[in-house]
Write an enzyme that holds these catalytic residues in place. Structure first.
Site, short mmCIF file in Angstrom:
data_model
loop_
_atom_site.label_atom_id
_atom_site.label_comp_id
_atom_site.label_asym_id
_atom_site.label_seq_id
_atom_site.Cartn_x
_atom_site.Cartn_y
_atom_site.Cartn_z
N HIS A 92 0.73 -1.20 -0.13
CA HIS A 92 -0.08 0.02 0.02
C HIS A 92 0.97 1.40 0.00
CE1 HIS A 92 -3.27 2.58 0.00
NE2 HIS A 92 -2.64 3.26 0.84
N TYR A 115 1.65 5.15 -2.49
CA TYR A 115 1.80 6.58 -2.27
C TYR A 115 3.46 6.96 -2.60
CZ TYR A 115 -2.45 6.46 0.08
OH TYR A 115 -3.94 6.30 0.36
N HIS A 173 -9.26 0.19 -11.55
CA HIS A 173 -8.82 1.53 -10.23
C HIS A 173 -7.17 1.60 -10.60
CE1 HIS A 173 -8.25 3.22 -6.38
NE2 HIS A 173 -7.12 1.99 -5.95
N PHE A 174 -6.34 0.55 -10.85
CA PHE A 174 -4.97 0.87 -10.50
C PHE A 174 -4.62 1.55 -11.89
CE2 PHE A 174 -4.14 -3.86 -10.78
CZ PHE A 174 -3.49 -3.89 -11.95
N HIS A 175 -5.31 1.17 -13.02
CA HIS A 175 -5.04 2.11 -14.41
C HIS A 175 -5.26 3.53 -14.25
CE1 HIS A 175 -4.03 -1.93 -15.83
NE2 HIS A 175 -3.22 -1.09 -16.68
N ARG A 220 -9.74 -10.97 -12.60
CA ARG A 220 -8.54 -10.48 -12.63
C ARG A 220 -7.52 -11.55 -12.81
NH1 ARG A 220 -5.58 -7.17 -7.69
NH2 ARG A 220 -4.21 -6.98 -9.23
N ARG A 221 -6.45 -11.13 -13.09
CA ARG A 221 -5.23 -12.15 -12.98
C ARG A 221 -5.60 -13.54 -13.97
NH1 ARG A 221 -5.14 -11.37 -7.44
NH2 ARG A 221 -3.63 -9.79 -6.85
FE1 HAS Z 1 -5.73 1.86 -4.40
C1 HAS Z 1 -6.00 -1.79 -4.81
C2 HAS Z 1 -7.77 1.62 -1.76
C3 HAS Z 1 -5.36 5.24 -3.95
C4 HAS Z 1 -2.96 1.81 -6.60
N1 HAS Z 1 -4.60 0.31 -5.69
C5 HAS Z 1 -5.05 -0.91 -5.66
C6 HAS Z 1 -4.06 -1.66 -6.41
C7 HAS Z 1 -3.23 -0.58 -6.82
C8 HAS Z 1 -3.53 0.83 -6.39
C9 HAS Z 1 -1.93 -0.65 -7.87
O1 HAS Z 1 -9.11 -0.47 -0.14
C10 HAS Z 1 -3.94 -2.96 -6.98
C11 HAS Z 1 -2.77 -3.94 -6.00
C12 HAS Z 1 -3.00 -5.25 -6.48
O2 HAS Z 1 -2.46 -5.63 -7.54
O3 HAS Z 1 -3.82 -6.11 -5.97
N2 HAS Z 1 -6.56 3.27 -3.29
C13 HAS Z 1 -7.32 2.79 -2.07
C14 HAS Z 1 -7.79 4.17 -1.40
C15 HAS Z 1 -7.14 5.31 -2.00
C16 HAS Z 1 -6.42 4.52 -3.11
C17 HAS Z 1 -8.81 4.13 -0.28
N3 HAS Z 1 -4.54 3.23 -5.17
C18 HAS Z 1 -4.60 4.66 -4.94
C19 HAS Z 1 -3.44 5.22 -5.46
C20 HAS Z 1 -2.52 4.32 -6.43
C21 HAS Z 1 -3.70 3.14 -5.88
C22 HAS Z 1 -3.04 6.73 -5.56
C23 HAS Z 1 -1.64 4.63 -7.21
C24 HAS Z 1 -1.13 5.59 -7.38
N4 HAS Z 1 -6.73 0.19 -3.39
C25 HAS Z 1 -7.56 0.49 -2.43
C26 HAS Z 1 -7.87 -0.74 -2.23
C27 HAS Z 1 -7.38 -1.57 -2.95
C28 HAS Z 1 -6.82 -0.82 -3.80
C29 HAS Z 1 -8.83 -1.23 -0.96
C30 HAS Z 1 -7.62 -3.36 -2.90
C31 HAS Z 1 -8.54 -3.76 -3.42
C32 HAS Z 1 -8.78 -5.19 -4.07
O4 HAS Z 1 -9.66 -5.72 -3.43
O5 HAS Z 1 -7.73 -5.92 -4.15
C33 HAS Z 1 -6.79 6.49 -1.69
O6 HAS Z 1 -5.61 6.97 -1.24
C34 HAS Z 1 -7.43 7.74 -2.67
C35 HAS Z 1 -7.76 8.88 -1.85
C36 HAS Z 1 -7.95 9.98 -3.13
C37 HAS Z 1 -8.91 10.74 -3.29
C38 HAS Z 1 -9.08 11.55 -4.54
C39 HAS Z 1 -8.47 13.21 -4.27
C40 HAS Z 1 -8.60 13.96 -5.79
C41 HAS Z 1 -7.64 14.79 -6.02
C42 HAS Z 1 -7.75 15.51 -7.17
C43 HAS Z 1 -8.21 16.81 -7.30
C44 HAS Z 1 -8.55 17.44 -8.43
C45 HAS Z 1 -8.17 18.62 -8.78
C46 HAS Z 1 -8.53 19.32 -10.06
C47 HAS Z 1 -7.37 19.61 -7.93
C48 HAS Z 1 -10.00 10.95 -2.14
C49 HAS Z 1 -6.51 14.96 -5.25
C50 HAS Z 1 -9.79 20.05 -9.92
C51 HAS Z 1 -10.04 21.40 -10.83
C52 HAS Z 1 -10.94 21.57 -11.60
C53 HAS Z 1 -11.26 22.48 -12.44
C54 HAS Z 1 -12.00 20.45 -11.60
CU CU Z 2 -3.97 0.02 -0.89
#
Ligand code: HAS
Ligand code: CU
Length: 552
Positions: A222, A226, A373-375, A438-439
């Site tokens: 995890h 980050y 999700h991860f893409h 998957r996989r």
């Molecule tokens: Fe994830 C699985 C939960 C973030 C990558 N994640 C994965 C896997 C990868 C991955 C590679 O809870 C697969 C692993 C595998 O092979 O099995 N993930 C989360 C959560 C977050 C999260 C809670 N993941 C990421 C990030 C990744 C990433 C970042 C890569 C860089 N993820 C999971 C969970 C799994 C998971 C489970 C397991 C699933 C399973 O069952 O296998 C959080 O960090 C997300 C928080 C983000 C936000 C978004 C904030 C928005 C922002 C954009 C602002 C936009 C602006 C533009 C400023 C709340 C910052 C606005 C301007 C305008 C004009 C509109």
């Molecule tokens: Cu994670």
């Protein structure tokens, strides 16, 4: 008169070495990706000698591990040199040793994948067993990053000693946060590889404790995500404000976000193991609560960056609630590519929150949803930001220009990547909800979903996924063309390394934010709290160990 280089010429060489390998990995990794996408979509079959899983391993390792890690080190070394001054010969030598150890490890592991001795996917779950050399390569990979990290930390410590009492430049503060996060996290993968996988693959022990190995892996896995994300955030906080001609909304808030990542990134690995037997509910629940805590710094980031955009627009005379949107430099790929990455992160983060919710995880776990999700996280938010960085970083390091023609191609690149990813990941998310695993290579298991899909619509269709992959492949080759141009053919010129300022009325940064000992102390306490009892339980009441399997 020639201006002094933004980054010392010797330091530039080190960064470029990393960046060349990063883009070589992009080239090979997306080639594997397009082929496997076509296979998975049921459109082609592989020649007998290549297996789908071999290709999938190469794709995951090259893109998720090699491309990201190399690009990050290239970027961080360059930014440290730009903000703290040239490295000493010692620091630079350390940087090169790190580079070479990392590269030897990478080549060794990659060779094992090529010889089909390591088709274990990028998460190398036991009881799949690769050649011992694969694990040796992984070990060298991690050790290489530690040495490279030591070079960055040495640079920082020297600056601190020379500039006592001064607040460190934001770039270097964030670099240190990222590297500390990486150090604490990578202990987990080092432990499982050295203590479990290596002895087992060498035949010194017969069995492996699968539950323990997965737990140690996700303790690392995890925060690994980050480790990819934080360098992208560095670009958002430090470089983007300058590119849009504005100022960062708040220095303290930016630093606070990074401190929160250090605290909460690690004790959350169980959200990848919610469906795993052998971990009691209480500990899963606790780690899910901490997972929701680690969402906060991303929400802070969304707020900060949004505010930075608005301030910049208003300073340029924008009026009304959203007039500032029009003042953003939409034609500048250095802004546009990371911006599309930010937009992707809104649904991507929402998807993460869905994943982390126990009941919903039961629906999506081990389906294509997770691949979707991860893409859109690492494959879009992070990578589009890295592309945006490359458009100015490579010219800075090579003393060349990012020409208007390249900018135009880079805009096209961004649009293609966005469209390709939209279709591919959209289809993955929906197919996942319908139960596509998957996989897994193409199977008739999905026939029900796909047969219906031809009538249902574009996004419940495996062919859409494959077509998205083809568009992404074209985008990737365009990126490679741009990189080669910027590194070797663009006209010689002085290019600026964008480092933004903080808005004038932002308050002074509290010194406690830089008290790393305190933050590491709290992080370790949280880790011990979240992991000690479940780990002891897994060791004392170990499930029966598993012999190796090599199903390919
Ligand atoms: Fe994830 C699985 C939960 C973030 C990558 N994640 C994965 C896997 C990868 C991955 C590679 O809870 C697969 C692993 C595998 O092979 O099995 N993930 C989360 C959560 C977050 C999260 C809670 N993941 C990421 C990030 C990744 C990433 C970042 C890569 C860089 N993820 C999971 C969970 C799994 C998971 C489970 C397991 C699933 C399973 O069952 O296998 C959080 O960090 C997300 C928080 C983000 C936000 C978004 C904030 C928005 C922002 C954009 C602002 C936009 C602006 C533009 C400023 C709340 C910052 C606005 C301007 C305008 C004009 C509109
Ligand atoms: Cu994670």
């Amino acid at each position: 008169m020639r201006q002094a280089a933004e980054v010392d010429i010797h330091d530039s060489k080190l960064s470029m070495a990393y960046i060349y390998i990063a883009f070589a990995a992009l080239f090979l990794g997306t080639m594997a990706g397009v082929v496997q996408g076509l296979v998975r979509g049921g459109l082609i079959e592989l020649p007998y000698s290549i297996s789908y899983y071999q290709l999938l391993t190469a794709h995951g390792v090259l893109l998720a591990l090699v491309l990201t890690t190399y690009f990050i080190y290239g970027f961080l070394h360059a930014g440290m040199s730009r903000t703290l001054g040239t490295m000493t010969p010692f620091e630079r030598r350390l940087g090169w040793v790190g580079f070479w150890v990392l590269t030897i490890g990478t080549l060794l592991s990659f060779a094992m994948i090529l010889t089909n001795d390591a088709s274990v996917l990028y998460t190398f779950y036991a009881p799949l067993q690769a050649s011992p050399l694969y694990y040796v390569g992984l070990t060298l990979f991690v050790v290489g990053t530690w040495i490279g990290g030591a070079s960055l930390l040495a640079h920082y410590i020297r600056w601190k000693k020379r500039n006592r009492g001064q607040i460190t430049p934001l770039f270097s503060f964030m670099t240190v946060g990222t590297i500390l996060l990486w150090y604490v996290a990578s202990i987990g993968v080092a432990a499982t590889v050295l203590l479990q996988f290596l002895p087992w693959s060498l035949g010194l022990v017969d069995n492996i404790n699968i539950l323990l190995s997965r737990t140690l892996f996700w303790y690392f896995g995890h925060p690994l995500v980050y480790f990819w994300l934080l360098p992208a955030y560095i670009a958002w906080y430090v470089c983007i404000p300058k590119i849009i001609g504005g100022k960062l909304f708040s220095d303290s808030l930016a630093r606070l976000a990074f401190v929160l990542f250090l605290l909460f990134s690690i004790p959350v690995g169980f959200h990848h193991q919610l469906m795993e037997a052998g971990i009691s509910e209480f500990w899963k629940y606790l780690q899910v609560v901490l997972t929701f805590a680690v969402i906060v710094p991303s929400l802070l980031t969304a707020f900060s960056i949004f505010a930075t955009f608005e301030l910049a627009g208003r300073a340029k005379g924008a009026r009304g609630a959203f007039g500032w949107v029009r003042k953003l430099p939409w034609g500048d790929a250095r802004f546009f590519a990371p911006f599309m990455g930010m937009l992707f992160f809104i649904p991507a983060g929402t998807g993460g929150i869905i994943n982390a919710s126990n009941q919903m995880n039961a629906v999506v776990h081990n389906t294509l949803w997770v691949v979707g999700h991860f893409h859109i996280t690492v494959g879009s938010t992070v990578i589009l930001t890295f592309f945006g960085i490359a458009y100015w970083l490579i010219p800075v390091l090579r003393g060349r220009a990012f020409t208007a023609r390249m900018n135009k191609l880079a805009m096209t690149q961004t649009i293609l990547w966005t469209v390709g990813m939209f279709f591919m990941s959209g289809a993955m998310h929906l197919l996942g909800l319908l139960g596509a695993p998957r996989r897994t290579a193409y199977t008739t298991y999905q026939d029900h979903a796909t047969a219906a899909a031809w009538f249902d619509g574009v996004f419940t269709n495996q062919v859409t996924m494959a077509l998205g992959g083809v568009i992404l492949f074209v985008a990737s080759m365009l990126m490679i063309y741009i990189v080669i141009n910027l590194a070797f053919f663009a006209p010689k010129a002085h290019t600026e390394f964008p480092i933004g300022e903080v808005a004038d009325d932002a308050r002074e940064t509290p010194r406690i934010l830089e008290n790393w000992k305190l933050w590491i102390g709290i992080a370790v306490a949280l880790i011990l709290f979240a992991y000690t009892i479940p780990l002891m339980d897994m060791i004392q009441n170990a499930p029966p160990g598993s012999p190796p399997f090599r199903p390919w």
